[in-house]
Enzyme design. Structure first.
Site, PDB file in Angstrom:
ATOM      1  N   ASP A  33       0.871  -1.277  -0.097  1.00 13.34           N
ATOM      2  CA  ASP A  33       0.165   0.095   0.023  1.00 13.34           C
ATOM      3  C   ASP A  33       0.912   1.113   0.077  1.00 13.34           C
ATOM      4  OD1 ASP A  33      -1.727   2.115   1.102  1.00 13.34           O
ATOM      5  OD2 ASP A  33      -3.046   0.510   1.092  1.00 13.34           O
ATOM      6  N   GLN A  96     -14.659   2.266   1.312  1.00 14.52           N
ATOM      7  CA  GLN A  96     -13.957   1.793   0.077  1.00 14.52           C
ATOM      8  C   GLN A  96     -13.632   2.952  -0.534  1.00 14.52           C
ATOM      9  OE1 GLN A  96     -15.750  -1.144  -2.328  1.00 14.52           O
ATOM     10  NE2 GLN A  96     -13.921  -1.468  -3.515  1.00 14.52           N
ATOM     11  N   HIS A 102     -10.075  -5.298  -2.829  1.00 14.22           N
ATOM     12  CA  HIS A 102      -8.687  -5.705  -2.273  1.00 14.22           C
ATOM     13  C   HIS A 102      -9.001  -5.981  -1.053  1.00 14.22           C
ATOM     14  CE1 HIS A 102      -9.860  -1.490  -2.372  1.00 14.22           C
ATOM     15  NE2 HIS A 102      -8.998  -1.511  -0.991  1.00 14.22           N
ATOM     16  N   PHE A 103      -7.938  -6.797  -0.461  1.00  8.96           N
ATOM     17  CA  PHE A 103      -7.838  -7.121   1.146  1.00  8.96           C
ATOM     18  C   PHE A 103      -6.620  -6.600   1.450  1.00  8.96           C
ATOM     19  CE2 PHE A 103     -10.793 -10.674   1.852  1.00  8.96           C
ATOM     20  CZ  PHE A 103     -11.206 -10.740   0.480  1.00  8.96           C
ATOM     21  N   HIS A 104      -6.934  -5.937   2.698  1.00  8.04           N
ATOM     22  CA  HIS A 104      -5.686  -5.089   3.298  1.00  8.04           C
ATOM     23  C   HIS A 104      -5.070  -6.075   4.364  1.00  8.04           C
ATOM     24  CE1 HIS A 104      -6.761  -0.931   2.389  1.00  8.04           C
ATOM     25  NE2 HIS A 104      -7.896  -1.432   2.258  1.00  8.04           N
TER      26      HIS A 104
HETATM   27  P1  5GP Z   1      -9.855   1.246   0.517  1.00 11.18           P
HETATM   28  O1  5GP Z   1     -10.300   2.449   1.451  1.00 11.18           O
HETATM   29  O2  5GP Z   1     -10.626   1.054  -1.075  1.00 11.18           O
HETATM   30  O3  5GP Z   1     -10.197  -0.068   1.249  1.00 11.18           O
HETATM   31  O4  5GP Z   1      -8.352   1.186   0.376  1.00 11.18           O
HETATM   32  C1  5GP Z   1      -7.574   1.559  -0.701  1.00 11.18           C
HETATM   33  C2  5GP Z   1      -6.358   1.795  -0.483  1.00 11.18           C
HETATM   34  O5  5GP Z   1      -5.423   1.719  -1.620  1.00 11.18           O
HETATM   35  C3  5GP Z   1      -5.709   2.683   0.636  1.00 11.18           C
HETATM   36  O6  5GP Z   1      -5.155   2.047   1.835  1.00 11.18           O
HETATM   37  C4  5GP Z   1      -4.769   3.548  -0.132  1.00 11.18           C
HETATM   38  O7  5GP Z   1      -3.544   3.782   0.606  1.00 11.18           O
HETATM   39  C5  5GP Z   1      -4.262   2.617  -1.311  1.00 11.18           C
HETATM   40  N1  5GP Z   1      -3.612   3.376  -2.506  1.00 11.18           N
HETATM   41  C6  5GP Z   1      -4.564   4.163  -3.042  1.00 11.18           C
HETATM   42  N2  5GP Z   1      -3.675   4.682  -4.110  1.00 11.18           N
HETATM   43  C7  5GP Z   1      -2.808   3.718  -4.466  1.00 11.18           C
HETATM   44  C8  5GP Z   1      -1.775   3.334  -5.441  1.00 11.18           C
HETATM   45  O8  5GP Z   1      -1.575   4.288  -6.157  1.00 11.18           O
HETATM   46  N3  5GP Z   1      -0.906   2.629  -5.022  1.00 11.18           N
HETATM   47  C9  5GP Z   1      -1.016   1.777  -4.315  1.00 11.18           C
HETATM   48  N4  5GP Z   1      -0.130   0.729  -3.927  1.00 11.18           N
HETATM   49  N5  5GP Z   1      -1.940   1.866  -3.183  1.00 11.18           N
HETATM   50  C10 5GP Z   1      -2.919   2.888  -3.271  1.00 11.18           C
END
Ligand code: 5GP
Length: 138
Positions: A33, A96, A102-104
């Protein structure tokens, strides 16, 4: 809302955007991330275009879970955190922000404060070092 090919994870999958890779096979890609909640914060995505978990074909389930467990175990070895959080959000209302499933995998420990999202972009060299530590402990 239907799947939008312009999301950043779709671009990473097509090679149009960069990422620091941790694990890859025919079904999944795992990468760091870019705004880590804690060192080693990794994302696992299917190589299937779906915005959320609800539409994922079951043949991807074992591959996602295998990769997630493998990375979580490695994070546990590398950082020895007291906890490892597996997080997956579906829909803007659920928090989201990137609409490719995606899984964190996020290590949690006292002193490592967790906010829902970070806004601090990490130095790519730092991400590469953290990725290598995880890979070395598979
Ligand atoms: P969500 O909030 O959708 O569950 O998580 C999205 C995640 O994607 C966030 O933790 C954010 O830091 C990460 N993220 C956003 N843009 C990018 C990117 O360009 N590259 C990577 N590797 N992670 C990203």
């Amino acid at each position: 809302m239907s799947y939008n090919d312009q999301n950043i994870f779709s671009k990473i999958l097509s090679g149009d955007a960069e990422c620091v890779k941790v694990l890859e096979n025919d079904f999944i890609l795992a990468f760091m991330d870019v705004m880590p909640q804690s060192p080693g914060h990794t994302l696992v995505i299917p190589k299937y275009k779906t915005k959320d978990f609800l539409e994922l074909p079951p043949k991807y389930f074992p591959h996602i879970l295998d990769a997630t467990q493998k990375i979580a175990r490695s994070i546990k070895k590398v950082y020895s955190p007291s906890g490892v959080m597996i997080l997956q959000l579906n829909g803007a209302e659920a928090g989201q922000t990137v609409f490719h499933l995606h899984f964190h995998i996020i290590q949690r420990a006292e002193g490592l404060n967790y906010q829902f999202h970070s806004s601090k972009v990490s130095d790519p060299e730092v991400l590469k070092k953290e990725a290598q530590k995880i890979i070395d402990n598979f």
